[in-house]
Scaffold this motif. Structure first.
Motif, PDB file in Angstrom:
ATOM      1  N   CYS A  14       0.759  -1.299   0.092  1.00  0.00           N
ATOM      2  CA  CYS A  14       0.068  -0.109   0.309  1.00  0.00           C
ATOM      3  C   CYS A  14       0.715   1.359  -0.001  1.00  0.00           C
ATOM      4  CB  CYS A  14      -0.823   0.061   1.047  1.00  0.00           C
ATOM      5  SG  CYS A  14      -1.952   1.441   1.315  1.00  0.00           S
ATOM      6  N   GLU A  36       0.188   4.250   0.922  1.00  0.00           N
ATOM      7  CA  GLU A  36      -0.105   5.004   1.910  1.00  0.00           C
ATOM      8  C   GLU A  36       0.342   4.511   3.350  1.00  0.00           C
ATOM      9  OE1 GLU A  36      -3.907   7.374   4.082  1.00  0.00           O
ATOM     10  OE2 GLU A  36      -4.207   6.143   2.257  1.00  0.00           O
ATOM     11  N   HIS A  37       0.165   3.167   3.471  1.00  0.00           N
ATOM     12  CA  HIS A  37       0.378   2.696   4.723  1.00  0.00           C
ATOM     13  C   HIS A  37       1.677   1.383   4.543  1.00  0.00           C
ATOM     14  CE1 HIS A  37      -3.908   3.313   5.030  1.00  0.00           C
ATOM     15  NE2 HIS A  37      -3.390   4.099   5.892  1.00  0.00           N
ATOM     16  N   GLN A  38       2.180   1.418   3.362  1.00  0.00           N
ATOM     17  CA  GLN A  38       3.347   0.555   3.307  1.00  0.00           C
ATOM     18  C   GLN A  38       3.123  -0.787   3.877  1.00  0.00           C
ATOM     19  OE1 GLN A  38       5.896   1.786   1.515  1.00  0.00           O
ATOM     20  NE2 GLN A  38       4.675   3.680   1.293  1.00  0.00           N
ATOM     21  N   GLU A  39       1.826  -1.367   3.703  1.00  0.00           N
ATOM     22  CA  GLU A  39       1.669  -2.532   4.013  1.00  0.00           C
ATOM     23  C   GLU A  39       1.241  -3.554   2.856  1.00  0.00           C
ATOM     24  OE1 GLU A  39       1.467  -3.837   6.937  1.00  0.00           O
ATOM     25  OE2 GLU A  39       2.033  -2.233   8.300  1.00  0.00           O
ATOM     26  N   CYS A  54      -5.136  -2.816   2.112  1.00  0.00           N
ATOM     27  CA  CYS A  54      -4.218  -3.274   3.115  1.00  0.00           C
ATOM     28  C   CYS A  54      -4.939  -3.465   4.326  1.00  0.00           C
ATOM     29  CB  CYS A  54      -2.817  -2.604   3.414  1.00  0.00           C
ATOM     30  SG  CYS A  54      -3.140  -1.118   4.022  1.00  0.00           S
ATOM     31  N   VAL A  94      -4.613  -2.007   7.285  1.00  0.00           N
ATOM     32  CA  VAL A  94      -4.818  -0.427   7.871  1.00  0.00           C
ATOM     33  C   VAL A  94      -5.828   0.109   7.045  1.00  0.00           C
ATOM     34  CG1 VAL A  94      -3.635   1.627   8.480  1.00  0.00           C
ATOM     35  CG2 VAL A  94      -2.500  -0.574   8.403  1.00  0.00           C
ATOM     36  N   CYS A  95      -5.820  -0.095   5.687  1.00  0.00           N
ATOM     37  CA  CYS A  95      -6.997   0.682   4.746  1.00  0.00           C
ATOM     38  C   CYS A  95      -8.362  -0.072   5.186  1.00  0.00           C
ATOM     39  CB  CYS A  95      -6.637   0.269   3.571  1.00  0.00           C
ATOM     40  SG  CYS A  95      -5.351   1.170   2.707  1.00  0.00           S
ATOM     41  N   SER A 135      -9.793   1.698   8.315  1.00  0.00           N
ATOM     42  CA  SER A 135      -9.817   3.174   8.338  1.00  0.00           C
ATOM     43  C   SER A 135     -11.019   3.348   7.825  1.00  0.00           C
ATOM     44  CB  SER A 135      -8.798   3.669   7.068  1.00  0.00           C
ATOM     45  OG  SER A 135      -9.424   3.297   5.688  1.00  0.00           O
ATOM     46  N   ARG A 160     -14.137   1.033   6.476  1.00  0.00           N
ATOM     47  CA  ARG A 160     -14.580   0.198   7.856  1.00  0.00           C
ATOM     48  C   ARG A 160     -15.841  -0.298   7.465  1.00  0.00           C
ATOM     49  NH1 ARG A 160     -14.769   4.299  12.248  1.00  0.00           N
ATOM     50  NH2 ARG A 160     -12.589   4.408  11.744  1.00  0.00           N
TER      51      ARG A 160
END
Length: 400
Positions: A95, A97-100, A114, A116-117, A120, A124
């Motif tokens: 990702c 944005e979150h580097q996942e 990812c 984390v997305c 978010s 969600r």
């Protein structure tokens, strides 16, 4: 490399220029640009009149939102192509944005996400599945995708597509600069109009000031003339008076007399007072003025100042009348044209026995008869004032 370029073009065409995500319920506005319905509605929120396009700034009507179903199909193709690309890359894709690692696929937004997305606010409440499961659900034959993309993104198509892009960009830049030039011209006109109005108002104020100064100058000149008439200046060669004959005549002489400068002598005005003063009794004189063009007659306090310029008014101890410019005036403050009636100190025209003017005032101290033949005006006013004999029964009592 060609596949990467085609994917970038496809991704760009399927992306909303406001939210930079795949189009959701794509609509077209009057100028031809496309946006998510929710994005353009939020952009125009609070405006009841015509709005402008967020991309080209052209004025458009808010109610003219047309669904773009063909663009919706392109979005679907782009999403599937993105899913295939994600599957082929495995877990190596991360990702931005979150580097996942992108392990999940959001079915509502049709994009890889990812963990984390998923947690978010944007995803969600969306249905998210593992990316492998989504790939199986949306799997299409690679030959079908390749054939479709080859048809859509053929070389002639790309040539005309990019040529159209450049043309649109050129027109947008030209339009922006034309609007800027129009705004600058309008601002220039407003500034010039403001400057012209300021110039007009300034010139008007200057003209009004010139007019006021002219009026004040005229009033000042008139005041100077009145002061000079009430306090006649001596001539260069004759500043004194010469009683002659029987001490009943007084005229303005032609030569300066060498006389002592005592406190009883007028050193500026051509005035002469009676030899004897009086107090508390009625007095009467007749004075022959003949054809003189100017004269002063009256009474004054014995204590009046005889030095410098003199103002002829009751406030300064003079109760008098004079002849100036063919008109008779009682020297009140301001002067009063004759005839008027009053009492106490009175003036009459002996010829027709008419009453000219009377002063009413509180007389204190001794008073003196007051005579002024005025300047001889180069011989035009050389005649004397002559105190005429008056019978005792008429009240005459001014003697030599």
């Amino acid at each position: 490399e060609a596949s990467t370029t085609s994917w970038k073009v496809l991704r760009e065409e399927a992306t909303c220029p406001i939210c930079l995500e795949y189009f959701r319920d794509a609509v077209t506005i009057d100028c031809g640009h496309n946006f998510c319905r929710s994005c353009i509605a939020q952009c125009w929120e609070g405006s009841d009149t015509a709005a402008s396009c967020p991309q080209c700034r052209e004025t458009v009507q808010q109610r003219n939102l047309r669904p773009n179903r063909k663009l919706a199909n392109v979005v679907e193709i782009a999403k599937r192509f993105s899913l295939q690309a994600a599957k082929g890359a495995g877990e190596e894709r991360v990702c931005g944005e979150h580097q996942e690692t992108l392990k999940l696929f959001c079915e509502e937004d049709q994009t890889s996400v990812c963990v984390v997305c998923h947690l978010s606010r944007d995803h969600r409440d969306h249905r998210v599945v593992p990316i492998q499961e989504a790939a199986q659900e949306y799997k299409v034959g690679s030959s079908c995708v390749t054939q479709h993309l080859a048809h859509v993104f053929s070389v002639p198509f790309l040539f005309f597509y990019f040529k159209g892009k450049v043309k649109t960009r050129r027109e947008m830049i030209a339009g922006e600069y034309n609007k800027l030039h129009t705004l600058l011209r309008e601002e220039e006109q407003l500034l010039l109009q403001s400057l012209e109005e300021e110039e007009r108002e300034t010139l008007q104020r200057l003209q009004e000031n010139v007019t006021k100064l002219s009026q004040q100058s005229s009033s000042l000149q008139q005041l100077i003339t009145e002061i000079e008439e009430k306090s006649p200046a001596p001539g260069p060669d004759s500043v004194t008076l010469s009683p002659v004959d029987d001490r009943k005549r007084v005229r303005h002489g032609d030569k300066r007399q060498n006389l002592p400068n005592n406190s009883e002598r007028f050193d500026y005005c051509v005035f002469v007072l009676g030899a004897e003063g009086f107090a508390g009794r009625r007095r009467y004189w007749e004075v022959e003025v003949g054809d003189k063009t100017g004269w002063n007659l009256g009474v004054c306090r014995e204590s009046v100042s005889r030095k410098g310029k003199v103002t002829l008014s009751p406030e300064d101890g003079y109760w008098a009348v004079w002849l100036r410019d063919g008109g008779y005036e009682a020297l009140t403050s301001p002067a009063t044209p004759l005839p008027v009636s009053a009492g106490e100190v009175s003036f009459y025209n002996v010829t027709d026995r008419s009453h000219l003017f009377s002063f009413t005032d509180t007389f204190s101290g001794k008073l003196c008869p007051y005579f002024c033949p005025c300047n001889n005006a180069g011989g035009k006013n050389a005649a004397p004032l002559i105190i005429c004999p008056v019978p005792a029964q008429a009240g005459g009592n001014l003697g030599p």
